[in-house]
Design a protein around this motif. Structure first.
Motif, PDB file in Angstrom:
ATOM      1  N   ASN A 126      -5.917  21.162 -34.589  1.00 52.01           N
ATOM      2  CA  ASN A 126      -6.810  20.011 -34.649  1.00 52.01           C
ATOM      3  C   ASN A 126      -6.694  19.214 -33.359  1.00 52.01           C
ATOM      4  N   SER A 127      -7.638  18.348 -33.157  1.00 53.02           N
ATOM      5  CA  SER A 127      -7.669  17.583 -31.904  1.00 53.02           C
ATOM      6  C   SER A 127      -6.867  16.294 -31.982  1.00 53.02           C
ATOM      7  N   SER A 128      -6.364  15.930 -33.148  1.00 53.31           N
ATOM      8  CA  SER A 128      -5.636  14.666 -33.275  1.00 53.31           C
ATOM      9  C   SER A 128      -4.382  14.644 -32.405  1.00 53.31           C
ATOM     10  N   ILE A 129      -3.789  15.800 -32.197  1.00 57.07           N
ATOM     11  CA  ILE A 129      -2.591  15.876 -31.355  1.00 57.07           C
ATOM     12  C   ILE A 129      -2.929  15.463 -29.930  1.00 57.07           C
ATOM     13  N   LEU A 130      -4.011  16.028 -29.403  1.00 60.80           N
ATOM     14  CA  LEU A 130      -4.393  15.720 -28.030  1.00 60.80           C
ATOM     15  C   LEU A 130      -4.920  14.297 -27.896  1.00 60.80           C
ATOM     16  N   LYS A 131      -5.623  13.810 -28.907  1.00 58.46           N
ATOM     17  CA  LYS A 131      -6.148  12.444 -28.854  1.00 58.46           C
ATOM     18  C   LYS A 131      -5.021  11.415 -28.898  1.00 58.46           C
ATOM     19  N   SER A 132      -3.901  11.770 -29.519  1.00 60.55           N
ATOM     20  CA  SER A 132      -2.783  10.837 -29.610  1.00 60.55           C
ATOM     21  C   SER A 132      -1.982  10.759 -28.309  1.00 60.55           C
ATOM     22  N   MET A 133      -2.196  11.728 -27.424  1.00 66.77           N
ATOM     23  CA  MET A 133      -1.508  11.694 -26.129  1.00 66.77           C
ATOM     24  C   MET A 133      -2.103  10.599 -25.268  1.00 66.77           C
ATOM     25  N   LYS A 134      -1.268   9.879 -24.604  1.00 69.10           N
ATOM     26  CA  LYS A 134      -1.718   8.825 -23.701  1.00 69.10           C
ATOM     27  C   LYS A 134      -1.592   9.345 -22.274  1.00 69.10           C
ATOM     28  N   PHE A 135      -2.719   9.775 -21.717  1.00 68.51           N
ATOM     29  CA  PHE A 135      -2.711  10.300 -20.360  1.00 68.51           C
ATOM     30  C   PHE A 135      -2.708   9.143 -19.370  1.00 68.51           C
ATOM     31  N   SER A 136      -1.824   9.222 -18.390  1.00 65.63           N
ATOM     32  CA  SER A 136      -1.715   8.153 -17.400  1.00 65.63           C
ATOM     33  C   SER A 136      -2.780   8.264 -16.325  1.00 65.63           C
ATOM     34  N   ASN A 137      -3.521   9.338 -16.351  1.00 66.27           N
ATOM     35  CA  ASN A 137      -4.507   9.566 -15.309  1.00 66.27           C
ATOM     36  C   ASN A 137      -5.794  10.069 -15.952  1.00 66.27           C
ATOM     37  N   SER A 138      -6.910   9.566 -15.518  1.00 64.56           N
ATOM     38  CA  SER A 138      -8.188   9.964 -16.112  1.00 64.56           C
ATOM     39  C   SER A 138      -8.484  11.449 -15.872  1.00 64.56           C
ATOM     40  N   PHE A 139      -7.925  12.027 -14.834  1.00 64.83           N
ATOM     41  CA  PHE A 139      -8.136  13.447 -14.557  1.00 64.83           C
ATOM     42  C   PHE A 139      -7.673  14.300 -15.737  1.00 64.83           C
ATOM     43  N   TYR A 140      -6.519  13.966 -16.318  1.00 65.30           N
ATOM     44  CA  TYR A 140      -5.984  14.739 -17.431  1.00 65.30           C
ATOM     45  C   TYR A 140      -6.929  14.698 -18.628  1.00 65.30           C
ATOM     46  N   ASN A 141      -7.473  13.524 -18.898  1.00 64.72           N
ATOM     47  CA  ASN A 141      -8.429  13.385 -19.996  1.00 64.72           C
ATOM     48  C   ASN A 141      -9.692  14.189 -19.708  1.00 64.72           C
ATOM     49  N   ASP A 142     -10.127  14.201 -18.450  1.00 62.84           N
ATOM     50  CA  ASP A 142     -11.303  14.988 -18.063  1.00 62.84           C
ATOM     51  C   ASP A 142     -11.052  16.478 -18.248  1.00 62.84           C
ATOM     52  N   VAL A 143      -9.842  16.944 -17.924  1.00 61.63           N
ATOM     53  CA  VAL A 143      -9.485  18.354 -18.106  1.00 61.63           C
ATOM     54  C   VAL A 143      -9.556  18.710 -19.586  1.00 61.63           C
ATOM     55  N   TYR A 144      -9.047  17.825 -20.435  1.00 63.27           N
ATOM     56  CA  TYR A 144      -9.091  18.044 -21.881  1.00 63.27           C
ATOM     57  C   TYR A 144     -10.534  18.162 -22.365  1.00 63.27           C
ATOM     58  N   LYS A 145     -11.386  17.233 -21.965  1.00 65.02           N
ATOM     59  CA  LYS A 145     -12.791  17.236 -22.403  1.00 65.02           C
ATOM     60  C   LYS A 145     -13.545  18.460 -21.880  1.00 65.02           C
ATOM     61  N   ALA A 146     -13.374  18.752 -20.596  1.00 67.07           N
ATOM     62  CA  ALA A 146     -14.080  19.885 -19.996  1.00 67.07           C
ATOM     63  C   ALA A 146     -13.631  21.204 -20.620  1.00 67.07           C
ATOM     64  N   SER A 147     -12.357  21.343 -20.912  1.00 69.51           N
ATOM     65  CA  SER A 147     -11.844  22.568 -21.533  1.00 69.51           C
ATOM     66  C   SER A 147     -12.416  22.752 -22.928  1.00 69.51           C
ATOM     67  N   TYR A 148     -12.502  21.676 -23.682  1.00 69.61           N
ATOM     68  CA  TYR A 148     -13.060  21.751 -25.032  1.00 69.61           C
ATOM     69  C   TYR A 148     -14.528  22.190 -24.976  1.00 69.61           C
ATOM     70  N   ARG A 149     -15.284  21.580 -24.098  1.00 73.35           N
ATOM     71  CA  ARG A 149     -16.702  21.942 -23.974  1.00 73.35           C
ATOM     72  C   ARG A 149     -16.868  23.359 -23.433  1.00 73.35           C
ATOM     73  N   LEU A 150     -16.000  23.751 -22.527  1.00 76.47           N
ATOM     74  CA  LEU A 150     -16.035  25.124 -22.016  1.00 76.47           C
ATOM     75  C   LEU A 150     -15.795  26.114 -23.155  1.00 76.47           C
ATOM     76  N   GLY A 151     -14.855  25.800 -24.036  1.00 74.05           N
ATOM     77  CA  GLY A 151     -14.614  26.639 -25.208  1.00 74.05           C
ATOM     78  C   GLY A 151     -15.848  26.718 -26.096  1.00 74.05           C
ATOM     79  N   ASN A 152     -16.511  25.584 -26.307  1.00 71.71           N
ATOM     80  CA  ASN A 152     -17.762  25.566 -27.085  1.00 71.71           C
ATOM     81  C   ASN A 152     -18.798  26.490 -26.462  1.00 71.71           C
ATOM     82  N   ILE A 153     -18.937  26.394 -25.161  1.00 74.47           N
ATOM     83  CA  ILE A 153     -19.950  27.174 -24.439  1.00 74.47           C
ATOM     84  C   ILE A 153     -19.629  28.668 -24.497  1.00 74.47           C
ATOM     85  N   PHE A 154     -18.380  29.030 -24.274  1.00 73.54           N
ATOM     86  CA  PHE A 154     -17.996  30.442 -24.325  1.00 73.54           C
ATOM     87  C   PHE A 154     -18.239  31.018 -25.723  1.00 73.54           C
ATOM     88  N   ALA A 155     -18.007  30.218 -26.754  1.00 75.86           N
ATOM     89  CA  ALA A 155     -18.193  30.689 -28.127  1.00 75.86           C
ATOM     90  C   ALA A 155     -19.660  30.930 -28.458  1.00 75.86           C
TER      91      ALA A 155
END
Length: 170
Positions: A126-155
């Motif tokens: 589930n995504s609650s684990i990743l949402k509970s992480m507090k990223f100190s840098n917006s880049f990390y959050n962007d990597v999380y979002k882009a990876s999720y959408r990339l997974g959606n697209i590949f599927a």
């Protein structure tokens, strides 16, 4: 690393935890679409995972995928996306394997040997684990979002279509 200016390419490429988060996010995005389609195999092929880090670690492709829901849209936003993607994937193979190793050692990922796929352990599916992480840098959050959408697209795409559009080989 407290600010965006502190990040450099070496920090990103040597961060296996960030790679594991990106792969987890990709697998989660992929399985969510496949479960919705009621497909027999809902986990991504191991081959797909070798393209995640080369795409989300590139600034222009990261920005394309974090705001796109379709492959066509992402490619339109970043015309250079498929140029050299195969070569980048081969160069980043060790980083991907190290991130997978970390995920397997922490029992985050599961391996289906018969289907040649990688899934998520039921405790981390589930995504609650990743949402509970507090990223100190917006880049990390962007990597999380882009990876999720990339997974959606590949599927959503057939393997041959992914190979053709992204100019890659599985």
């Amino acid at each position: 690393m407290n600010s965006d200016s502190d990040l450099n390419l070496f920090d990103i490429l040597q961060n296996n935890a960030l790679g594991a988060v990106a792969l987890h996010s990709f697998i989660l995005g992929y399985t969510r679409v496949k479960i919705g389609k009621k497909d027999k195999i809902v986990e991504p092929s191991i081959d797909f995972l070798f393209y995640v880090l080369p795409i989300v670690y590139g600034e222009s492709s990261l920005n394309s995928f974090k705001s796109s829901y379709e492959l066509y849209t992402a490619i339109t936003k970043d015309k250079s996306l498929s140029l050299g993607l195969q070569e980048r994937a081969e160069k980043m193979k060790k980083q991907t394997l190290d991130s997978l190793n970390l995920g397997f050692s922490k029992k985050l990922f599961t391996l289906n040997i018969e289907e040649y796929t990688i899934g998520l352990d039921k405790n981390y599916n589930n995504s609650s684990i990743l949402k509970s992480m507090k990223f100190s840098n917006s880049f990390y959050n962007d990597v999380y979002k882009a990876s999720y959408r990339l997974g959606n697209i590949f599927a959503k795409k057939d393997t041959k279509m992914l190979q053709l559009k992204l100019n890659i080989r599985f």
